[in-house]
Write an enzyme that holds these catalytic residues in place. Structure first.
Site, PDB file in Angstrom:
ATOM      1  N   GLU A  99       0.829  -1.207   0.000  1.00 49.27           N
ATOM      2  CA  GLU A  99       0.000   0.000   0.000  1.00 49.27           C
ATOM      3  C   GLU A  99       0.864   1.256   0.000  1.00 49.27           C
ATOM      4  OE1 GLU A  99      -4.008   2.038   1.758  1.00 49.27           O
ATOM      5  OE2 GLU A  99      -3.314   0.179   2.689  1.00 49.27           O
ATOM      6  N   SER A 100       1.993   1.195   0.673  1.00 50.45           N
ATOM      7  CA  SER A 100       2.903   2.350   0.698  1.00 50.45           C
ATOM      8  C   SER A 100       3.432   2.658  -0.690  1.00 50.45           C
ATOM      9  CB  SER A 100       4.065   2.080   1.655  1.00 50.45           C
ATOM     10  OG  SER A 100       3.598   1.922   2.974  1.00 50.45           O
TER      11      SER A 100
END
Length: 139
Positions: free
Chosen positions: A61-62
């Site tokens: 997600e980062s």
């Protein structure tokens, strides 16, 4: 964006965040992809000594969210993740994992990424699908 500009941006936006805690480092940017790496140590293990699936998802997600940030006009938009799903296919207990976020769909409002998390030998650890949304900033 050059690699140097990406590294400077990532240092700025990741300071005092989960990305800093997990030691995620952004390493490469291309025309439609972004790559980051994360060390696999006891800090990101589950109790039986292998990489925690949640750490893999946090890495994915980062890198996907920063890819949206890099490729959108963030003076006008906020980027938020709205859906994520992951399949973990192999475990790893040490070394480094890499996450490559590639666009599947690059829309004005929503963006869809495929993110492959691999080990140093390019073995697939997890495959992740992330949808982000661009929300207009209020003036």
């Amino acid at each position: 964006m050059t690699k140097e500009e990406l590294l400077e941006l990532s240092k700025k936006v990741c300071k005092n965040t989960l990305m800093e805690t997990l030691e995620i480092e952004f390493t490469e940017v291309g025309e439609d992809y972004l790559i980051a790496k994360m060390p696999v140590t006891s800090k990101v293990h589950q109790p039986d000594g292998v990489l925690h699936g949640g750490a893999s998802v946090a890495l994915a997600e980062s890198v996907g969210s920063l890819a949206s940030y890099v490729f959108l006009d963030t003076d006008k938009f906020y980027v938020r993740g709205i859906e994520i799903s992951a399949n973990h296919v192999k475990s790893i207990s040490e070394g480094v994992v890499y996450a490559k976020a590639s666009f599947v769909h690059k829309g004005r409002t929503t963006q869809l990424f495929e993110i492959k998390v691999t080990d140093e030998d390019k073995n697939l650890i997890s495959i992740v699908k992330l949808t982000t949304i661009a929300l207009p900033k209020k003036k």
